[in-house]
Design a protein around this motif. Sequence first.
Motif, PDB file in Angstrom:
ATOM      1  N   SER A 277       0.865  -1.184   0.000  1.00  0.00           N
ATOM      2  CA  SER A 277       0.000   0.000   0.000  1.00  0.00           C
ATOM      3  C   SER A 277       0.896   1.225   0.000  1.00  0.00           C
ATOM      4  O   SER A 277       2.060   1.157   0.400  1.00  0.00           O
ATOM      5  CB  SER A 277      -0.952   0.008   1.208  1.00  0.00           C
ATOM      6  OG  SER A 277      -0.244  -0.117   2.434  1.00  0.00           O
ATOM      7  N   MET A 278       0.328   2.362  -0.451  1.00  0.00           N
ATOM      8  CA  MET A 278       1.121   3.577  -0.579  1.00  0.00           C
ATOM      9  C   MET A 278       0.411   4.751   0.087  1.00  0.00           C
ATOM     10  O   MET A 278      -0.677   5.144  -0.326  1.00  0.00           O
ATOM     11  CB  MET A 278       1.368   3.907  -2.062  1.00  0.00           C
ATOM     12  CG  MET A 278       2.258   5.131  -2.275  1.00  0.00           C
ATOM     13  SD  MET A 278       2.504   5.505  -4.038  1.00  0.00           S
ATOM     14  CE  MET A 278       0.980   6.412  -4.386  1.00  0.00           C
ATOM     15  N   HIS A 279       1.021   5.316   1.115  1.00  0.00           N
ATOM     16  CA  HIS A 279       0.493   6.528   1.726  1.00  0.00           C
ATOM     17  C   HIS A 279       0.695   7.708   0.770  1.00  0.00           C
ATOM     18  O   HIS A 279       1.734   7.816   0.120  1.00  0.00           O
ATOM     19  CB  HIS A 279       1.207   6.817   3.046  1.00  0.00           C
ATOM     20  CG  HIS A 279       0.738   5.974   4.173  1.00  0.00           C
ATOM     21  ND1 HIS A 279       0.953   6.285   5.492  1.00  0.00           N
ATOM     22  CD2 HIS A 279       0.031   4.806   4.199  1.00  0.00           C
ATOM     23  CE1 HIS A 279       0.425   5.365   6.279  1.00  0.00           C
ATOM     24  NE2 HIS A 279      -0.132   4.454   5.513  1.00  0.00           N
ATOM     25  N   THR A 280      -0.302   8.571   0.739  1.00  0.00           N
ATOM     26  CA  THR A 280      -0.256   9.699  -0.181  1.00  0.00           C
ATOM     27  C   THR A 280      -0.586  10.991   0.550  1.00  0.00           C
ATOM     28  O   THR A 280      -1.586  11.071   1.275  1.00  0.00           O
ATOM     29  CB  THR A 280      -1.246   9.484  -1.339  1.00  0.00           C
ATOM     30  OG1 THR A 280      -1.001   8.204  -1.931  1.00  0.00           O
ATOM     31  CG2 THR A 280      -1.094  10.556  -2.392  1.00  0.00           C
ATOM     32  N   LYS A 281       0.277  11.970   0.386  1.00  0.00           N
ATOM     33  CA  LYS A 281       0.101  13.322   0.911  1.00  0.00           C
ATOM     34  C   LYS A 281       0.888  14.250   0.002  1.00  0.00           C
ATOM     35  O   LYS A 281       1.696  13.782  -0.797  1.00  0.00           O
ATOM     36  CB  LYS A 281       0.586  13.406   2.365  1.00  0.00           C
ATOM     37  CG  LYS A 281       2.036  12.966   2.554  1.00  0.00           C
ATOM     38  CD  LYS A 281       2.496  13.095   3.992  1.00  0.00           C
ATOM     39  CE  LYS A 281       1.796  12.145   4.928  1.00  0.00           C
ATOM     40  NZ  LYS A 281       2.273  10.734   4.769  1.00  0.00           N
ATOM     41  N   ASP A 282       0.672  15.554   0.112  1.00  0.00           N
ATOM     42  CA  ASP A 282       1.359  16.491  -0.792  1.00  0.00           C
ATOM     43  C   ASP A 282       2.389  17.289  -0.003  1.00  0.00           C
ATOM     44  O   ASP A 282       2.082  18.312   0.606  1.00  0.00           O
ATOM     45  CB  ASP A 282       0.352  17.426  -1.462  1.00  0.00           C
ATOM     46  CG  ASP A 282       0.920  18.056  -2.737  1.00  0.00           C
ATOM     47  OD1 ASP A 282       2.139  17.929  -2.963  1.00  0.00           O
ATOM     48  OD2 ASP A 282       0.146  18.658  -3.497  1.00  0.00           O
ATOM     49  N   THR A 297      -0.954  21.694  -4.016  1.00  0.00           N
ATOM     50  CA  THR A 297      -0.157  22.898  -3.758  1.00  0.00           C
ATOM     51  C   THR A 297       1.282  22.586  -3.380  1.00  0.00           C
ATOM     52  O   THR A 297       2.082  23.497  -3.188  1.00  0.00           O
ATOM     53  CB  THR A 297      -0.801  23.760  -2.651  1.00  0.00           C
ATOM     54  OG1 THR A 297      -0.800  23.031  -1.420  1.00  0.00           O
ATOM     55  CG2 THR A 297      -2.229  24.129  -3.007  1.00  0.00           C
ATOM     56  N   GLY A 298       1.617  21.287  -3.242  1.00  0.00           N
ATOM     57  CA  GLY A 298       2.980  20.901  -2.917  1.00  0.00           C
ATOM     58  C   GLY A 298       3.724  20.381  -4.134  1.00  0.00           C
ATOM     59  O   GLY A 298       3.346  20.652  -5.278  1.00  0.00           O
TER      60      GLY A 298
END
Length: 348
Positions: A277-282, A297-298
């Motif tokens: 699984s892959m955590h996703t955030k910007d 925005t990142g």
Amino acid sequence: MENKKSNFSRRKFLGTTATFAAGAAISGPYLLAAPSKLKTPYRPNSIINGVQIGVITYSFRSMPDQSAEATLKYILDCGISAIELMGDPAESFAGKPENPVNRRAYYSLMRSKRRGEVLSDVQEKELAEMEEKTAAYNKEVAQWRSTVSMDKFEELRKMYNDAGVTIYAFKPRAFGKDNTDDEINWGMRAAKTLGASHVTLEHPDDDIHTQKLGAMAKKHGIYVAYHGHEQQTPTFWDTALKQSKYNALNLDLGHYVAAGNKAPLDIIKSKHKRIMSMHTKDRQTPEHGKGNLPWGTGDTPITQALQLIRDNKYKFPVTIELEYDIPEGSNAVEEVKKCLEYCKMSLA
């Protein structure tokens, strides 16, 4: 850094979320009853063009009720159909002893001390008392885990599945070097009972421990996926992966970008067979300050990563992890909804 920006603007994204939100609003009237008693034709579906979008329930940590039932309601309100489940809601549901220590206050003092800040005499005494109580509590929990039945975990799985939510990963605090073998075995048995294909934990940075966990996972027929923060590199998981086929990645793409890795899509291409699984955030690159920002925005190539997974038919789920500051007037559920709509637009 390849393809730093998304294929559509943040302004365009925000301008279209209202349309998606109208469809998501269907969840409201159906959730007046307790989640365990829901009888409704509405079932969430967050598989978008073949890509399973999920959420880690840590994303709802700021919400007032942390019970398994309330957590399910948050998930349904977001329109999410698969999750990485943190340990607390499940263990509380199963009757875990209540923690006598205010964990937020405890971790706040610990962080201050690690940063070299001078604690007052009162704070030092308070921290020492918390440490003593925490040690005693951890022993109590270890004993509880060694004897607790799986019946409540089966009940929780049914409650979630009946509402249309599957559990693909389980993350209790049970797999560290300070946990007993009984706790590790319990965590893996509980994960399988919940229907998870893998457990997740922070990479212990200890080759002996990852070898041990890989061997124990083999006996249970479940995978151990190691999470990383800014220590992630293209070779970060290599030793663990060589030790056991049951050792795997819980890649965090946002942290990977903040660590300064210049080609973040390459890790997905090269390791996709071992990513559970892959955590996703910007997040931003080091050059831009490493900020954790609202999606779009990142510097994290979320759109490109989602499209790579879609186009190559990679099977691992993408996990929304809400870590940016929640705007005033909003809450975690509303922000997770925005992240899900961003995924829908990226994969349209």
